[in-house]
Motif scaffolding. Structure first.
Motif, PDB file in Angstrom:
ATOM      1  N   GLU A  37      -0.633  -5.706   3.471  1.00 50.47           N
ATOM      2  CA  GLU A  37      -0.020  -5.592   2.148  1.00 50.47           C
ATOM      3  C   GLU A  37       1.149  -4.609   2.200  1.00 50.47           C
ATOM      4  N   PHE A  38       2.219  -4.996   1.513  1.00 42.86           N
ATOM      5  CA  PHE A  38       3.350  -4.109   1.281  1.00 42.86           C
ATOM      6  C   PHE A  38       3.266  -3.706  -0.183  1.00 42.86           C
ATOM      7  N   VAL A  39       2.784  -2.516  -0.430  1.00 42.36           N
ATOM      8  CA  VAL A  39       2.595  -2.044  -1.800  1.00 42.36           C
ATOM      9  C   VAL A  39       3.860  -1.290  -2.206  1.00 42.36           C
ATOM     10  N   MET A  40       4.548  -1.834  -3.212  1.00 40.59           N
ATOM     11  CA  MET A  40       5.781  -1.248  -3.710  1.00 40.59           C
ATOM     12  C   MET A  40       5.601  -0.937  -5.189  1.00 40.59           C
ATOM     13  N   PRO A  41       6.470  -0.137  -5.765  1.00 41.59           N
ATOM     14  CA  PRO A  41       6.283   0.260  -7.162  1.00 41.59           C
ATOM     15  C   PRO A  41       6.213  -0.916  -8.148  1.00 41.59           C
ATOM     16  N   THR A  42       6.917  -2.007  -7.882  1.00 41.53           N
ATOM     17  CA  THR A  42       6.972  -3.094  -8.859  1.00 41.53           C
ATOM     18  C   THR A  42       6.251  -4.363  -8.427  1.00 41.53           C
ATOM     19  N   CYS A  43       5.795  -4.407  -7.176  1.00 43.42           N
ATOM     20  CA  CYS A  43       5.083  -5.607  -6.727  1.00 43.42           C
ATOM     21  C   CYS A  43       4.379  -5.322  -5.408  1.00 43.42           C
ATOM     22  N   THR A  44       3.493  -6.230  -5.041  1.00 40.33           N
ATOM     23  CA  THR A  44       2.844  -6.165  -3.736  1.00 40.33           C
ATOM     24  C   THR A  44       3.073  -7.493  -3.034  1.00 40.33           C
ATOM     25  N   LEU A  45       3.527  -7.419  -1.806  1.00 33.93           N
ATOM     26  CA  LEU A  45       3.664  -8.600  -0.962  1.00 33.93           C
ATOM     27  C   LEU A  45       2.517  -8.562   0.028  1.00 33.93           C
ATOM     28  N   ALA A  46       1.665  -9.577  -0.029  1.00 34.28           N
ATOM     29  CA  ALA A  46       0.523  -9.662   0.878  1.00 34.28           C
ATOM     30  C   ALA A  46       0.820 -10.731   1.931  1.00 34.28           C
ATOM     31  N   ILE A  47       0.318 -10.501   3.124  1.00 35.58           N
ATOM     32  CA  ILE A  47       0.468 -11.473   4.204  1.00 35.58           C
ATOM     33  C   ILE A  47      -0.904 -11.670   4.823  1.00 35.58           C
TER      34      ILE A  47
END
Length: 133
Positions: A37-47
């Motif tokens: 997971e790429f946890v960012m302030p406005t969204c999360t991109l999961a792979i």
């Protein structure tokens, strides 16, 4: 209801994680070898690795077959990002271009062929539209 994340299913999770770490500048969290997971302030991109697709049901997802979704990331300076990512990105779809709705955008494909848009609001209306987001 809160929008939680977008998940990409891939046959090569390490390759895709490394690519998105370079694009986003964020280090992925890896709670399991088959998931990141790429946890960012406005969204999360999961792979997730294609092995995880079995958990959703047979043939529910197919890695590397997306042709309808664009992953979009707002950036401060599209031109600087274009220069930074030129050596990393192999498949450019569109160099920085100002769109009719006021965003300056560049589009490229990740190693699995998913379309990625980095954009910057540049017109007064576009900047206003993104205030507070």
């Amino acid at each position: 209801m809160n929008f939680a994340s977008i998940r990409i299913i891939t046959d090569d999770i390490d390759r895709l994680v490394e690519f998105y770490e370079q694009v986003t500048g964020v280090t992925a969290e890896r709670p399991a070898p088959v998931f990141a997971e790429f946890v960012m302030p406005t969204c999360t991109l999961a792979i997730g690795h294609s092995k995880t697709a079995q958990l959703f049901g047979a043939d529910s997802v197919v890695a590397g077959s997306n042709r309808t979704v664009i992953l979009e990331f707002r950036v401060d300076d599209v031109e600087a990002e274009y220069t930074r990512l030129k050596p990393t990105v192999e498949d450019w779809v569109q160099e920085p271009t100002t769109m009719p709705w006021g965003n300056r955008s560049m589009l490229f494909r990740d190693p699995d062929g998913n379309l990625v848009n980095l954009f910057q609001p540049v017109t007064e209306d576009a900047v206003k539209r993104f205030e507070g987001r």
